[in-house]
Design a protein around this motif. Structure first.
Motif, PDB file in Angstrom:
ATOM      1  N   GLU A 142       0.833  -1.201   0.000  1.00  0.00           N
ATOM      2  CA  GLU A 142       0.000   0.000   0.000  1.00  0.00           C
ATOM      3  C   GLU A 142       0.879   1.266   0.000  1.00  0.00           C
ATOM      4  N   PRO A 143       0.383   2.358  -0.597  1.00  0.00           N
ATOM      5  CA  PRO A 143       1.141   3.617  -0.571  1.00  0.00           C
ATOM      6  C   PRO A 143       1.519   4.049   0.850  1.00  0.00           C
ATOM      7  N   ASP A 144       0.651   3.758   1.828  1.00  0.00           N
ATOM      8  CA  ASP A 144       0.954   4.120   3.220  1.00  0.00           C
ATOM      9  C   ASP A 144       2.225   3.432   3.707  1.00  0.00           C
ATOM     10  N   VAL A 145       2.433   2.212   3.273  1.00  0.00           N
ATOM     11  CA  VAL A 145       3.620   1.456   3.682  1.00  0.00           C
ATOM     12  C   VAL A 145       4.866   2.103   3.084  1.00  0.00           C
ATOM     13  N   VAL A 146       4.782   2.515   1.815  1.00  0.00           N
ATOM     14  CA  VAL A 146       5.918   3.202   1.187  1.00  0.00           C
ATOM     15  C   VAL A 146       6.232   4.488   1.949  1.00  0.00           C
ATOM     16  N   ARG A 147       5.201   5.256   2.288  1.00  0.00           N
ATOM     17  CA  ARG A 147       5.430   6.495   3.059  1.00  0.00           C
ATOM     18  C   ARG A 147       6.127   6.198   4.389  1.00  0.00           C
ATOM     19  N   ALA A 148       5.665   5.161   5.075  1.00  0.00           N
ATOM     20  CA  ALA A 148       6.268   4.804   6.367  1.00  0.00           C
ATOM     21  C   ALA A 148       7.735   4.409   6.198  1.00  0.00           C
ATOM     22  N   VAL A 149       8.049   3.698   5.121  1.00  0.00           N
ATOM     23  CA  VAL A 149       9.442   3.318   4.851  1.00  0.00           C
ATOM     24  C   VAL A 149      10.286   4.563   4.590  1.00  0.00           C
ATOM     25  N   VAL A 150       9.768   5.497   3.815  1.00  0.00           N
ATOM     26  CA  VAL A 150      10.512   6.727   3.527  1.00  0.00           C
ATOM     27  C   VAL A 150      10.791   7.493   4.818  1.00  0.00           C
ATOM     28  N   VAL A 151       9.793   7.617   5.684  1.00  0.00           N
ATOM     29  CA  VAL A 151       9.979   8.296   6.969  1.00  0.00           C
ATOM     30  C   VAL A 151      11.081   7.606   7.757  1.00  0.00           C
TER      31      VAL A 151
END
Length: 196
Positions: A142-151
């Protein structure tokens, strides 16, 4: 040992198009499924292939030729409780203060689901485990998971979570060792051009 992780965001679905809090049951739309099928064969080989449990991620994985991907609850998108299935506009119209608080405070979960901070911690634990795994890990998430990885990788504050746009059917690549990651964002998956 150098660790390599490639995260693929799902192809377009109606819930993405409508800014709807996905409840995990929304399939890809016809255009998204066609683009994912066209990109099959463009991904690097991987020792470990995983997928978020949502329908749109599983369908994207299948369309990409990754039907044997292992579902992982750790890679589920942000759980939004009673907001699931509703659009951001609908929720904003009925609970404007709650939406504003949720978008501003990563520790807040007014919907009865999961906070952004909790998601970042969950995904961070998964990423730590992936860093100790031999071979490339490929995951449709999910896009949310990608965002969390970037953070996590950038050591950014959780307040920056909403500042990362994750287009459909793009790859985010990580490589590193000893807990230090390099990041390559937003590479579109495209079929190889015909060679004549």
């Amino acid at each position: 040992m150098t660790s390599r992780v490639t995260l693929i965001s799902p192809a377009m679905s109606l819930s993405l198009r409508q800014a709807r809090f996905d409840d995990g049951t929304t399939p890809l739309d016809d255009g998204g499924a066609a683009r994912a099928r066209a990109a099959a064969g463009t991904l690097p080989p991987a020792a470990h292939v995983m997928v978020s449990p949502s329908v749109r991620c599983r369908e994207t994985a299948t369309a990409l030729g990754l039907a044997a991907a292992e579902p992982s609850a750790d890679l589920a998108g942000l759980r939004t409780g009673r907001w699931e299935g509703r659009t951001l506009d609908e929720v904003g119209g009925s609970e404007p203060e709650a939406v504003a608080r949720w978008l501003a405070d990563p520790a807040c979960a007014p919907h009865g689901g999961e906070s952004v901070e909790d998601l970042c911690l969950r995904v961070g634990r998964w990423l730590d485990a992936a860093s100790r795994t031999d071979g490339r890990t490929l995951a449709v998430v999910e896009p949310d998971v990608v965002r969390a990885v970037v953070v996590r990788v950038l050591g950014a504050p959780a307040t920056s979570f909403w500042r990362a746009d994750v287009p459909p059917l793009t790859a985010t690549e990580l490589s590193g060792r000893a807990g230090r990651w390099n990041l390559r964002l937003g590479n579109p998956l495209r079929p190889e051009p015909d060679q004549d």
